[in-house]
Write a protein that holds these residues in place. Structure first.
Motif, mmCIF file in Angstrom:
data_model
loop_
_atom_site.group_PDB
_atom_site.id
_atom_site.type_symbol
_atom_site.label_atom_id
_atom_site.label_comp_id
_atom_site.label_asym_id
_atom_site.label_seq_id
_atom_site.Cartn_x
_atom_site.Cartn_y
_atom_site.Cartn_z
ATOM 1 N N SER A 114 0.844 -1.192 0.000
ATOM 2 C CA SER A 114 0.000 0.000 0.000
ATOM 3 C C SER A 114 0.884 1.248 0.000
ATOM 4 N N GLU A 115 0.264 2.394 -0.226
ATOM 5 C CA GLU A 115 1.013 3.659 -0.174
ATOM 6 C C GLU A 115 1.625 3.854 1.211
ATOM 7 N N ALA A 116 0.887 3.493 2.253
ATOM 8 C CA ALA A 116 1.397 3.634 3.624
ATOM 9 C C ALA A 116 2.595 2.712 3.851
ATOM 10 N N GLU A 117 2.548 1.490 3.321
ATOM 11 C CA GLU A 117 3.669 0.557 3.485
ATOM 12 C C GLU A 117 4.900 1.042 2.732
ATOM 13 N N ILE A 118 4.693 1.613 1.561
ATOM 14 C CA ILE A 118 5.816 2.178 0.808
ATOM 15 C C ILE A 118 6.417 3.349 1.585
ATOM 16 N N MET A 119 5.563 4.202 2.112
ATOM 17 C CA MET A 119 6.057 5.328 2.905
ATOM 18 C C MET A 119 6.827 4.842 4.126
ATOM 19 N N ASP A 120 6.369 3.776 4.767
ATOM 20 C CA ASP A 120 7.080 3.228 5.925
ATOM 21 C C ASP A 120 8.511 2.838 5.565
ATOM 22 N N VAL A 121 8.693 2.217 4.409
ATOM 23 C CA VAL A 121 10.039 1.831 3.971
ATOM 24 C C VAL A 121 10.885 3.084 3.746
ATOM 25 N N VAL A 122 10.313 4.082 3.095
ATOM 26 C CA VAL A 122 11.030 5.342 2.858
ATOM 27 C C VAL A 122 11.395 5.999 4.193
ATOM 28 N N LEU A 123 10.464 6.015 5.124
ATOM 29 C CA LEU A 123 10.737 6.610 6.445
ATOM 30 C C LEU A 123 11.837 5.857 7.184
ATOM 31 N N ALA A 124 11.790 4.535 7.139
ATOM 32 C CA ALA A 124 12.813 3.736 7.828
ATOM 33 C C ALA A 124 14.201 4.023 7.250
ATOM 34 N N ALA A 125 14.295 4.070 5.928
ATOM 35 C CA ALA A 125 15.588 4.333 5.291
ATOM 36 C C ALA A 125 16.056 5.760 5.554
ATOM 37 N N SER A 126 15.143 6.706 5.492
ATOM 38 C CA SER A 126 15.505 8.110 5.729
ATOM 39 C C SER A 126 15.958 8.333 7.165
ATOM 40 N N ALA A 127 15.259 7.736 8.093
ATOM 41 C CA ALA A 127 15.647 7.859 9.508
ATOM 42 C C ALA A 127 17.012 7.221 9.748
ATOM 43 N N ARG A 128 17.280 6.110 9.056
ATOM 44 C CA ARG A 128 18.574 5.443 9.209
ATOM 45 C C ARG A 128 19.686 6.360 8.739
ATOM 46 N N CYS A 129 19.434 7.162 7.713
ATOM 47 C CA CYS A 129 20.457 8.113 7.251
ATOM 48 C C CYS A 129 20.863 9.039 8.385
ATOM 49 N N PHE A 130 19.891 9.580 9.099
ATOM 50 C CA PHE A 130 20.205 10.470 10.225
ATOM 51 C C PHE A 130 21.060 9.754 11.270
ATOM 52 N N PHE A 131 20.595 8.605 11.724
ATOM 53 C CA PHE A 131 21.267 7.947 12.843
ATOM 54 C C PHE A 131 22.657 7.428 12.452
ATOM 55 N N SER A 132 22.746 6.750 11.328
ATOM 56 C CA SER A 132 24.036 6.199 10.896
ATOM 57 C C SER A 132 25.062 7.285 10.633
ATOM 58 N N LYS A 133 24.652 8.325 9.945
ATOM 59 C CA LYS A 133 25.591 9.405 9.635
ATOM 60 C C LYS A 133 26.027 10.139 10.896
ATOM 61 N N THR A 134 25.124 10.280 11.845
ATOM 62 C CA THR A 134 25.490 10.914 13.107
ATOM 63 C C THR A 134 26.558 10.091 13.820
ATOM 64 N N LEU A 135 26.329 8.792 13.946
ATOM 65 C CA LEU A 135 27.299 7.937 14.628
ATOM 66 C C LEU A 135 28.646 7.951 13.921
ATOM 67 N N ASP A 136 28.627 7.798 12.603
ATOM 68 C CA ASP A 136 29.890 7.762 11.868
ATOM 69 C C ASP A 136 30.619 9.097 11.913
ATOM 70 N N ALA A 137 29.889 10.197 11.826
ATOM 71 C CA ALA A 137 30.538 11.514 11.872
ATOM 72 C C ALA A 137 31.154 11.796 13.234
ATOM 73 N N LEU A 138 30.621 11.163 14.268
ATOM 74 C CA LEU A 138 31.180 11.321 15.615
ATOM 75 C C LEU A 138 32.236 10.267 15.928
ATOM 76 N N GLY A 139 32.519 9.395 14.982
ATOM 77 C CA GLY A 139 33.543 8.368 15.167
ATOM 78 C C GLY A 139 33.143 7.245 16.102
ATOM 79 N N VAL A 140 31.851 7.003 16.245
ATOM 80 C CA VAL A 140 31.372 5.978 17.172
ATOM 81 C C VAL A 140 31.595 4.591 16.570
ATOM 82 N N LEU A 141 32.279 3.734 17.324
ATOM 83 C CA LEU A 141 32.535 2.366 16.874
ATOM 84 C C LEU A 141 31.448 1.430 17.378
ATOM 85 N N PRO A 142 31.140 0.384 16.613
ATOM 86 C CA PRO A 142 30.190 -0.616 17.086
ATOM 87 C C PRO A 142 30.678 -1.231 18.404
ATOM 88 N N ASP A 143 29.744 -1.567 19.262
ATOM 89 C CA ASP A 143 30.087 -2.136 20.566
ATOM 90 C C ASP A 143 30.949 -3.391 20.429
#
Length: 166
Positions: A114-143
């Motif tokens: 559905s349109e809502a399910e497609i949007m959910d995938v877009v939202l999940a990927a877009s949100a991941r951009c924020f979190f991943s880029k923040t961690l990497d830009a701060l030099g955070v290593l995986p536990d």
């Protein structure tokens, strides 16, 4: 003991709280397995070891998914058409969201999303951009705990920064 990403956000707990709320809202409307597949696809394209390790671990532990195979080539990992299309869309959001149009979304609709399910995938990927880029830009290593993963899985999921040493 706090995770490395929790330590990183200690300077801005308000931002971390907002992230938790946003991510929770996105996950609340999605099937958890689909969320994890979309997030893993986005994290791999972002070269975020931390997020790949975290979400690959969820896919393995909660769903018994062949994470190594999915991480190396999700199109050849035995996933169904919907899962492949979801992961492809998540990658496309990371790579070049401006290139996504109706022609790129039509195949997902034809698979029954559905349109809502497609949007959910877009939202999940877009949100991941924020979190991943923040961690990497701060030099955070995986536990360091991720070093205990199966070596083949670990190698497939470490796509950027190395795992922290204990």
């Amino acid at each position: 003991m706090p995770t490395n990403f929790e330590v990183a956000f200690a300077e801005r707990p308000d931002v971390y709280a907002a992230w938790v709320e946003l991510n929770g809202a996105i996950k609340a409307s999605m099937d958890l397995r689909r969320y994890e597949l979309a997030t893993l696809a986005a994290a791999r394209r972002l070269r975020s070891s931390y997020c790949c390790l975290a979400h690959g671990s969820v896919l393995a532990q909660k769903f018994g998914e062949p994470v190594r195979e999915i991480a190396l080539d999700h199109r050849a990992a035995g996933l169904d058409e919907v899962d492949v299309a979801v992961m492809d869309l998540a990658e496309r959001v990371v790579e070049d969201a401006t290139s996504i149009g109706d022609d790129e979304l039509r195949p997902l609709r034809s698979l029954g999303l559905s349109e809502a399910e497609i949007m959910d995938v877009v939202l999940a990927a877009s949100a991941r951009c924020f979190f991943s880029k923040t961690l990497d830009a701060l030099g955070v290593l995986p536990d360091a705990s991720y070093a205990a993963l199966d070596p083949g899985v670990r190698e497939a999921l470490v796509v950027g920064r190395p795992i922290a040493e204990a």
